[in-house]
Design an enzyme around this catalytic site. Sequence first.
Site, PDB file in Angstrom:
ATOM      1  N   HIS A   1      69.267 -30.410  50.461  1.00 32.71           N
ATOM      2  CA  HIS A   1      70.526 -29.671  50.557  1.00 32.71           C
ATOM      3  C   HIS A   1      71.553 -30.292  49.621  1.00 32.71           C
ATOM      4  O   HIS A   1      71.691 -31.510  49.605  1.00 32.71           O
ATOM      5  CB  HIS A   1      71.042 -29.721  51.994  1.00 32.71           C
ATOM      6  CG  HIS A   1      72.369 -29.058  52.162  1.00 32.71           C
ATOM      7  ND1 HIS A   1      72.528 -27.692  52.121  1.00 32.71           N
ATOM      8  CD2 HIS A   1      73.611 -29.585  52.346  1.00 32.71           C
ATOM      9  CE1 HIS A   1      73.801 -27.382  52.294  1.00 32.71           C
ATOM     10  NE2 HIS A   1      74.481 -28.529  52.421  1.00 32.71           N
TER      11      HIS A   1
ATOM     12  N   GLY B   1      62.117  -0.901  29.375  1.00 31.31           N
ATOM     13  CA  GLY B   1      62.848  -1.738  30.331  1.00 31.31           C
ATOM     14  C   GLY B   1      61.914  -2.648  31.097  1.00 31.31           C
ATOM     15  O   GLY B   1      62.067  -2.835  32.301  1.00 31.31           O
ATOM     16  N   GLY B   2      60.913  -3.190  30.390  1.00 29.49           N
ATOM     17  CA  GLY B   2      60.017  -4.180  31.006  1.00 29.49           C
ATOM     18  C   GLY B   2      60.543  -5.574  30.735  1.00 29.49           C
ATOM     19  O   GLY B   2      61.746  -5.767  30.531  1.00 29.49           O
ATOM     20  N   VAL B   3      59.623  -6.551  30.711  1.00 27.24           N
ATOM     21  CA  VAL B   3      60.043  -7.944  30.605  1.00 27.24           C
ATOM     22  C   VAL B   3      60.772  -8.220  29.289  1.00 27.24           C
ATOM     23  O   VAL B   3      61.878  -8.764  29.280  1.00 27.24           O
ATOM     24  CB  VAL B   3      58.824  -8.888  30.713  1.00 27.24           C
ATOM     25  CG1 VAL B   3      59.290 -10.309  30.934  1.00 27.24           C
ATOM     26  CG2 VAL B   3      57.920  -8.454  31.839  1.00 27.24           C
TER      27      VAL B   3
ATOM     28  N   GLU C   1      42.157 -20.779  13.829  1.00 28.92           N
ATOM     29  CA  GLU C   1      43.494 -20.170  13.925  1.00 28.92           C
ATOM     30  C   GLU C   1      43.945 -19.700  12.546  1.00 28.92           C
ATOM     31  O   GLU C   1      43.887 -20.452  11.580  1.00 28.92           O
ATOM     32  CB  GLU C   1      44.480 -21.189  14.515  1.00 28.92           C
ATOM     33  CG  GLU C   1      45.920 -20.746  14.529  1.00 28.92           C
ATOM     34  CD  GLU C   1      46.168 -19.413  15.250  1.00 28.92           C
ATOM     35  OE1 GLU C   1      45.736 -19.268  16.411  1.00 28.92           O
ATOM     36  OE2 GLU C   1      46.784 -18.516  14.636  1.00 28.92           O
ATOM     37  N   LYS C   2      44.420 -18.457  12.477  1.00 27.40           N
ATOM     38  CA  LYS C   2      44.832 -17.922  11.174  1.00 27.40           C
ATOM     39  C   LYS C   2      46.289 -18.233  10.856  1.00 27.40           C
ATOM     40  O   LYS C   2      46.716 -18.142   9.723  1.00 27.40           O
ATOM     41  CB  LYS C   2      44.586 -16.410  11.105  1.00 27.40           C
ATOM     42  CG  LYS C   2      45.449 -15.546  12.015  1.00 27.40           C
ATOM     43  CD  LYS C   2      45.130 -14.089  11.740  1.00 27.40           C
ATOM     44  CE  LYS C   2      45.688 -13.142  12.773  1.00 27.40           C
ATOM     45  NZ  LYS C   2      47.103 -13.275  13.105  1.00 27.40           N
TER      46      LYS C   2
ATOM     47  N   GLY D   1      49.287 -22.837  18.836  1.00 23.14           N
ATOM     48  CA  GLY D   1      50.402 -22.577  19.759  1.00 23.14           C
ATOM     49  C   GLY D   1      50.562 -21.079  19.980  1.00 23.14           C
ATOM     50  O   GLY D   1      51.016 -20.650  21.031  1.00 23.14           O
TER      51      GLY D   1
HETATM   52  P1  NAI Z   1      56.114  -4.105  29.681  1.00 20.70           P
HETATM   53  O1  NAI Z   1      54.841  -3.452  29.969  1.00 20.70           O
HETATM   54  O2  NAI Z   1      56.637  -5.170  30.595  1.00 20.70           O
HETATM   55  O3  NAI Z   1      57.276  -3.013  29.548  1.00 20.70           O
HETATM   56  C1  NAI Z   1      57.196  -1.928  28.670  1.00 20.70           C
HETATM   57  C2  NAI Z   1      58.091  -0.833  29.196  1.00 20.70           C
HETATM   58  O4  NAI Z   1      58.196   0.181  28.207  1.00 20.70           O
HETATM   59  C3  NAI Z   1      57.542  -0.181  30.464  1.00 20.70           C
HETATM   60  O5  NAI Z   1      58.506  -0.242  31.482  1.00 20.70           O
HETATM   61  C4  NAI Z   1      57.251   1.242  30.000  1.00 20.70           C
HETATM   62  O6  NAI Z   1      57.440   2.203  31.012  1.00 20.70           O
HETATM   63  C5  NAI Z   1      58.242   1.429  28.850  1.00 20.70           C
HETATM   64  N1  NAI Z   1      57.842   2.497  27.939  1.00 20.70           N
HETATM   65  C6  NAI Z   1      56.615   2.711  27.397  1.00 20.70           C
HETATM   66  N2  NAI Z   1      56.620   3.836  26.647  1.00 20.70           N
HETATM   67  C7  NAI Z   1      57.872   4.335  26.684  1.00 20.70           C
HETATM   68  C8  NAI Z   1      58.501   5.471  26.118  1.00 20.70           C
HETATM   69  N3  NAI Z   1      57.820   6.318  25.352  1.00 20.70           N
HETATM   70  N4  NAI Z   1      59.822   5.704  26.367  1.00 20.70           N
HETATM   71  C9  NAI Z   1      60.518   4.840  27.152  1.00 20.70           C
HETATM   72  N5  NAI Z   1      59.964   3.753  27.721  1.00 20.70           N
HETATM   73  C10 NAI Z   1      58.660   3.482  27.496  1.00 20.70           C
HETATM   74  O7  NAI Z   1      55.954  -4.680  28.172  1.00 20.70           O
HETATM   75  P2  NAI Z   1      56.889  -5.652  27.316  1.00 20.70           P
HETATM   76  O8  NAI Z   1      58.224  -5.800  27.940  1.00 20.70           O
HETATM   77  O9  NAI Z   1      56.794  -5.153  25.924  1.00 20.70           O
HETATM   78  O10 NAI Z   1      56.131  -7.016  27.452  1.00 20.70           O
HETATM   79  C11 NAI Z   1      54.789  -7.146  26.975  1.00 20.70           C
HETATM   80  C12 NAI Z   1      54.029  -8.209  27.726  1.00 20.70           C
HETATM   81  O11 NAI Z   1      54.521  -9.491  27.446  1.00 20.70           O
HETATM   82  C13 NAI Z   1      54.110  -7.987  29.215  1.00 20.70           C
HETATM   83  O12 NAI Z   1      52.821  -7.992  29.748  1.00 20.70           O
HETATM   84  C14 NAI Z   1      54.874  -9.156  29.723  1.00 20.70           C
HETATM   85  O13 NAI Z   1      54.406  -9.594  30.971  1.00 20.70           O
HETATM   86  C15 NAI Z   1      54.713 -10.211  28.647  1.00 20.70           C
HETATM   87  N6  NAI Z   1      55.924 -11.009  28.586  1.00 20.70           N
HETATM   88  C16 NAI Z   1      56.186 -11.876  29.592  1.00 20.70           C
HETATM   89  C17 NAI Z   1      57.357 -12.577  29.614  1.00 20.70           C
HETATM   90  C18 NAI Z   1      57.633 -13.477  30.768  1.00 20.70           C
HETATM   91  O14 NAI Z   1      56.722 -13.791  31.503  1.00 20.70           O
HETATM   92  N7  NAI Z   1      58.866 -13.888  30.971  1.00 20.70           N
HETATM   93  C19 NAI Z   1      58.353 -12.454  28.560  1.00 20.70           C
HETATM   94  C20 NAI Z   1      58.000 -11.467  27.588  1.00 20.70           C
HETATM   95  C21 NAI Z   1      56.818 -10.790  27.612  1.00 20.70           C
END
Ligand code: NAI
Length: 459
Positions: A436, A178-180, A36-37, A41
Amino acid sequence: MADADHFDVVILGAGSGGYACALRAAQLGLSVALVEKDKVGGTCLHVGCIPTKALLHAAEVADAARESEQFGVKATLDGIDMAGVNAYKDGVVQRLFKGLTGLINGRGITVVEGSGRLTSPTTVAVGDRTLTGKHVVLATGSYARTLPGLEIDGERVITSDQALTLDRVPATAVVLGGGVIGCEFASVWSSFGTQVTIVEALPRLMAAEDADSSKQLERAFRKRKIKALTGAPFQKVEHTERGVVVHVEGAEPVEAEVLLVAVGRGPRTEGLGFEEAGVTVDRGFVPTDERLRTSVPGVFAVGDIVPGLQLAHRGFAHGIFVAEEIAGLNPAPVRDAGIPRVTYSNPELASVGLTEEQARAAHGDAVETLTYDLGGNGKSQILKTSGSVKLVRRQDGPVIGVHLVGARVGELIGEAQLIFNWEAFPDDVAPLVHAHPTQNEALGEAHLALAGKPLHAHS
Ligand code: NAI
């Protein structure tokens, strides 16, 4: 070369996948080196799951204070002390880190600090030391990606790495993606008082989830005054004296103090000797077969570098699988399909299995769905949370998708996961007695309804 540098397993990377593999392999009597660098964790513990969820919990406490009147409690929110929030978050991380270090040492695992490089199918170089392994496990994880031409300066244009250590609450923020990660940080900052705008290229937030879950999240975010520009690809960013101006397609430019870039995570595989040692790398990822074997015999890959879901719990499962595989236990492969997904925003999204859209693509019209509104669930009323349970099933078949929206529904995904992975029919689940009042009851109610005998839902 000293004998001390020969191991049954050499693991490159001590994140969720790597350390889980090390712990299980050592438990099975194998000698293990864990390279590990940074800190054992990895991303999850230090700059991912754990610290973000601590921030989200602090955000929930802030919301509770702000909204206390509706429960007849007179509390006021006097502000967010980021130093205090960060101390709480760091305390959580430190305690878990200490526990993990203790476990690793306790199992006799040799931790080698430094950046490792695969120099052959059986050797990993760390500085001037060469570790030899009968088996090598690649577990180098992922990094926060950015877009071409969009430079992360760590101050105004940041990734989640820096967002976790901000010493102030930004007054305004644009969240790109608007991802996770985007939705979780938008949620935290909004609860802390930031005016947030999410910029998402696709037509909806959380596009990988069921469309109904997206809709509910968007509605809830709107209520919370979080602005979402969807179908709005990023164009460029300009720097100003006070922050940034973000240009997107089809909408007015947005000015903000910070821009959080959350456009996905890339696999960390470059410059580590993988290809030189013969390991196939495809667009940065390491393809494997279902037994997580790479193209080179004896070399396995786990976690975020393996194409598919990038989730810590998938990494854990991969790590355990590979340790057992090496020990000859013939474990069952880890299927992405059965892995639960949780987004810890307010409200939370939790799911397992297929979305309605995916189910229809796979099974056509032979798909049935049922949505149970949390409005009918006592505990949800007590918590004043709105949301739903949506079930997707193959007609006359098992439940093939469960989609939950609402406060704390992430805690319900365990039962949904059993239902999915055991291919349960609604009739199998309907007779289960749920405590419940719990939010879990909503899952029971939904299955009762799907089995044709709704109790608290309309027939
Ligand atoms: P993501 O893949 O969930 O969302 C990235 C979003 O950015 C996508 O909706 C995409 O359409 C948008 N996007 C990409 N290029 C764009 C552009 N040029 N203009 C506007 N929108 C654009 O990736 P995210 O949220 O960065 O998460 C990375 C990874 O980490 C995911 O695989 C996720 O599952 C994981 N993660 C999981 C968590 C959890 O399980 N609660 C919490 C945080 C991350």
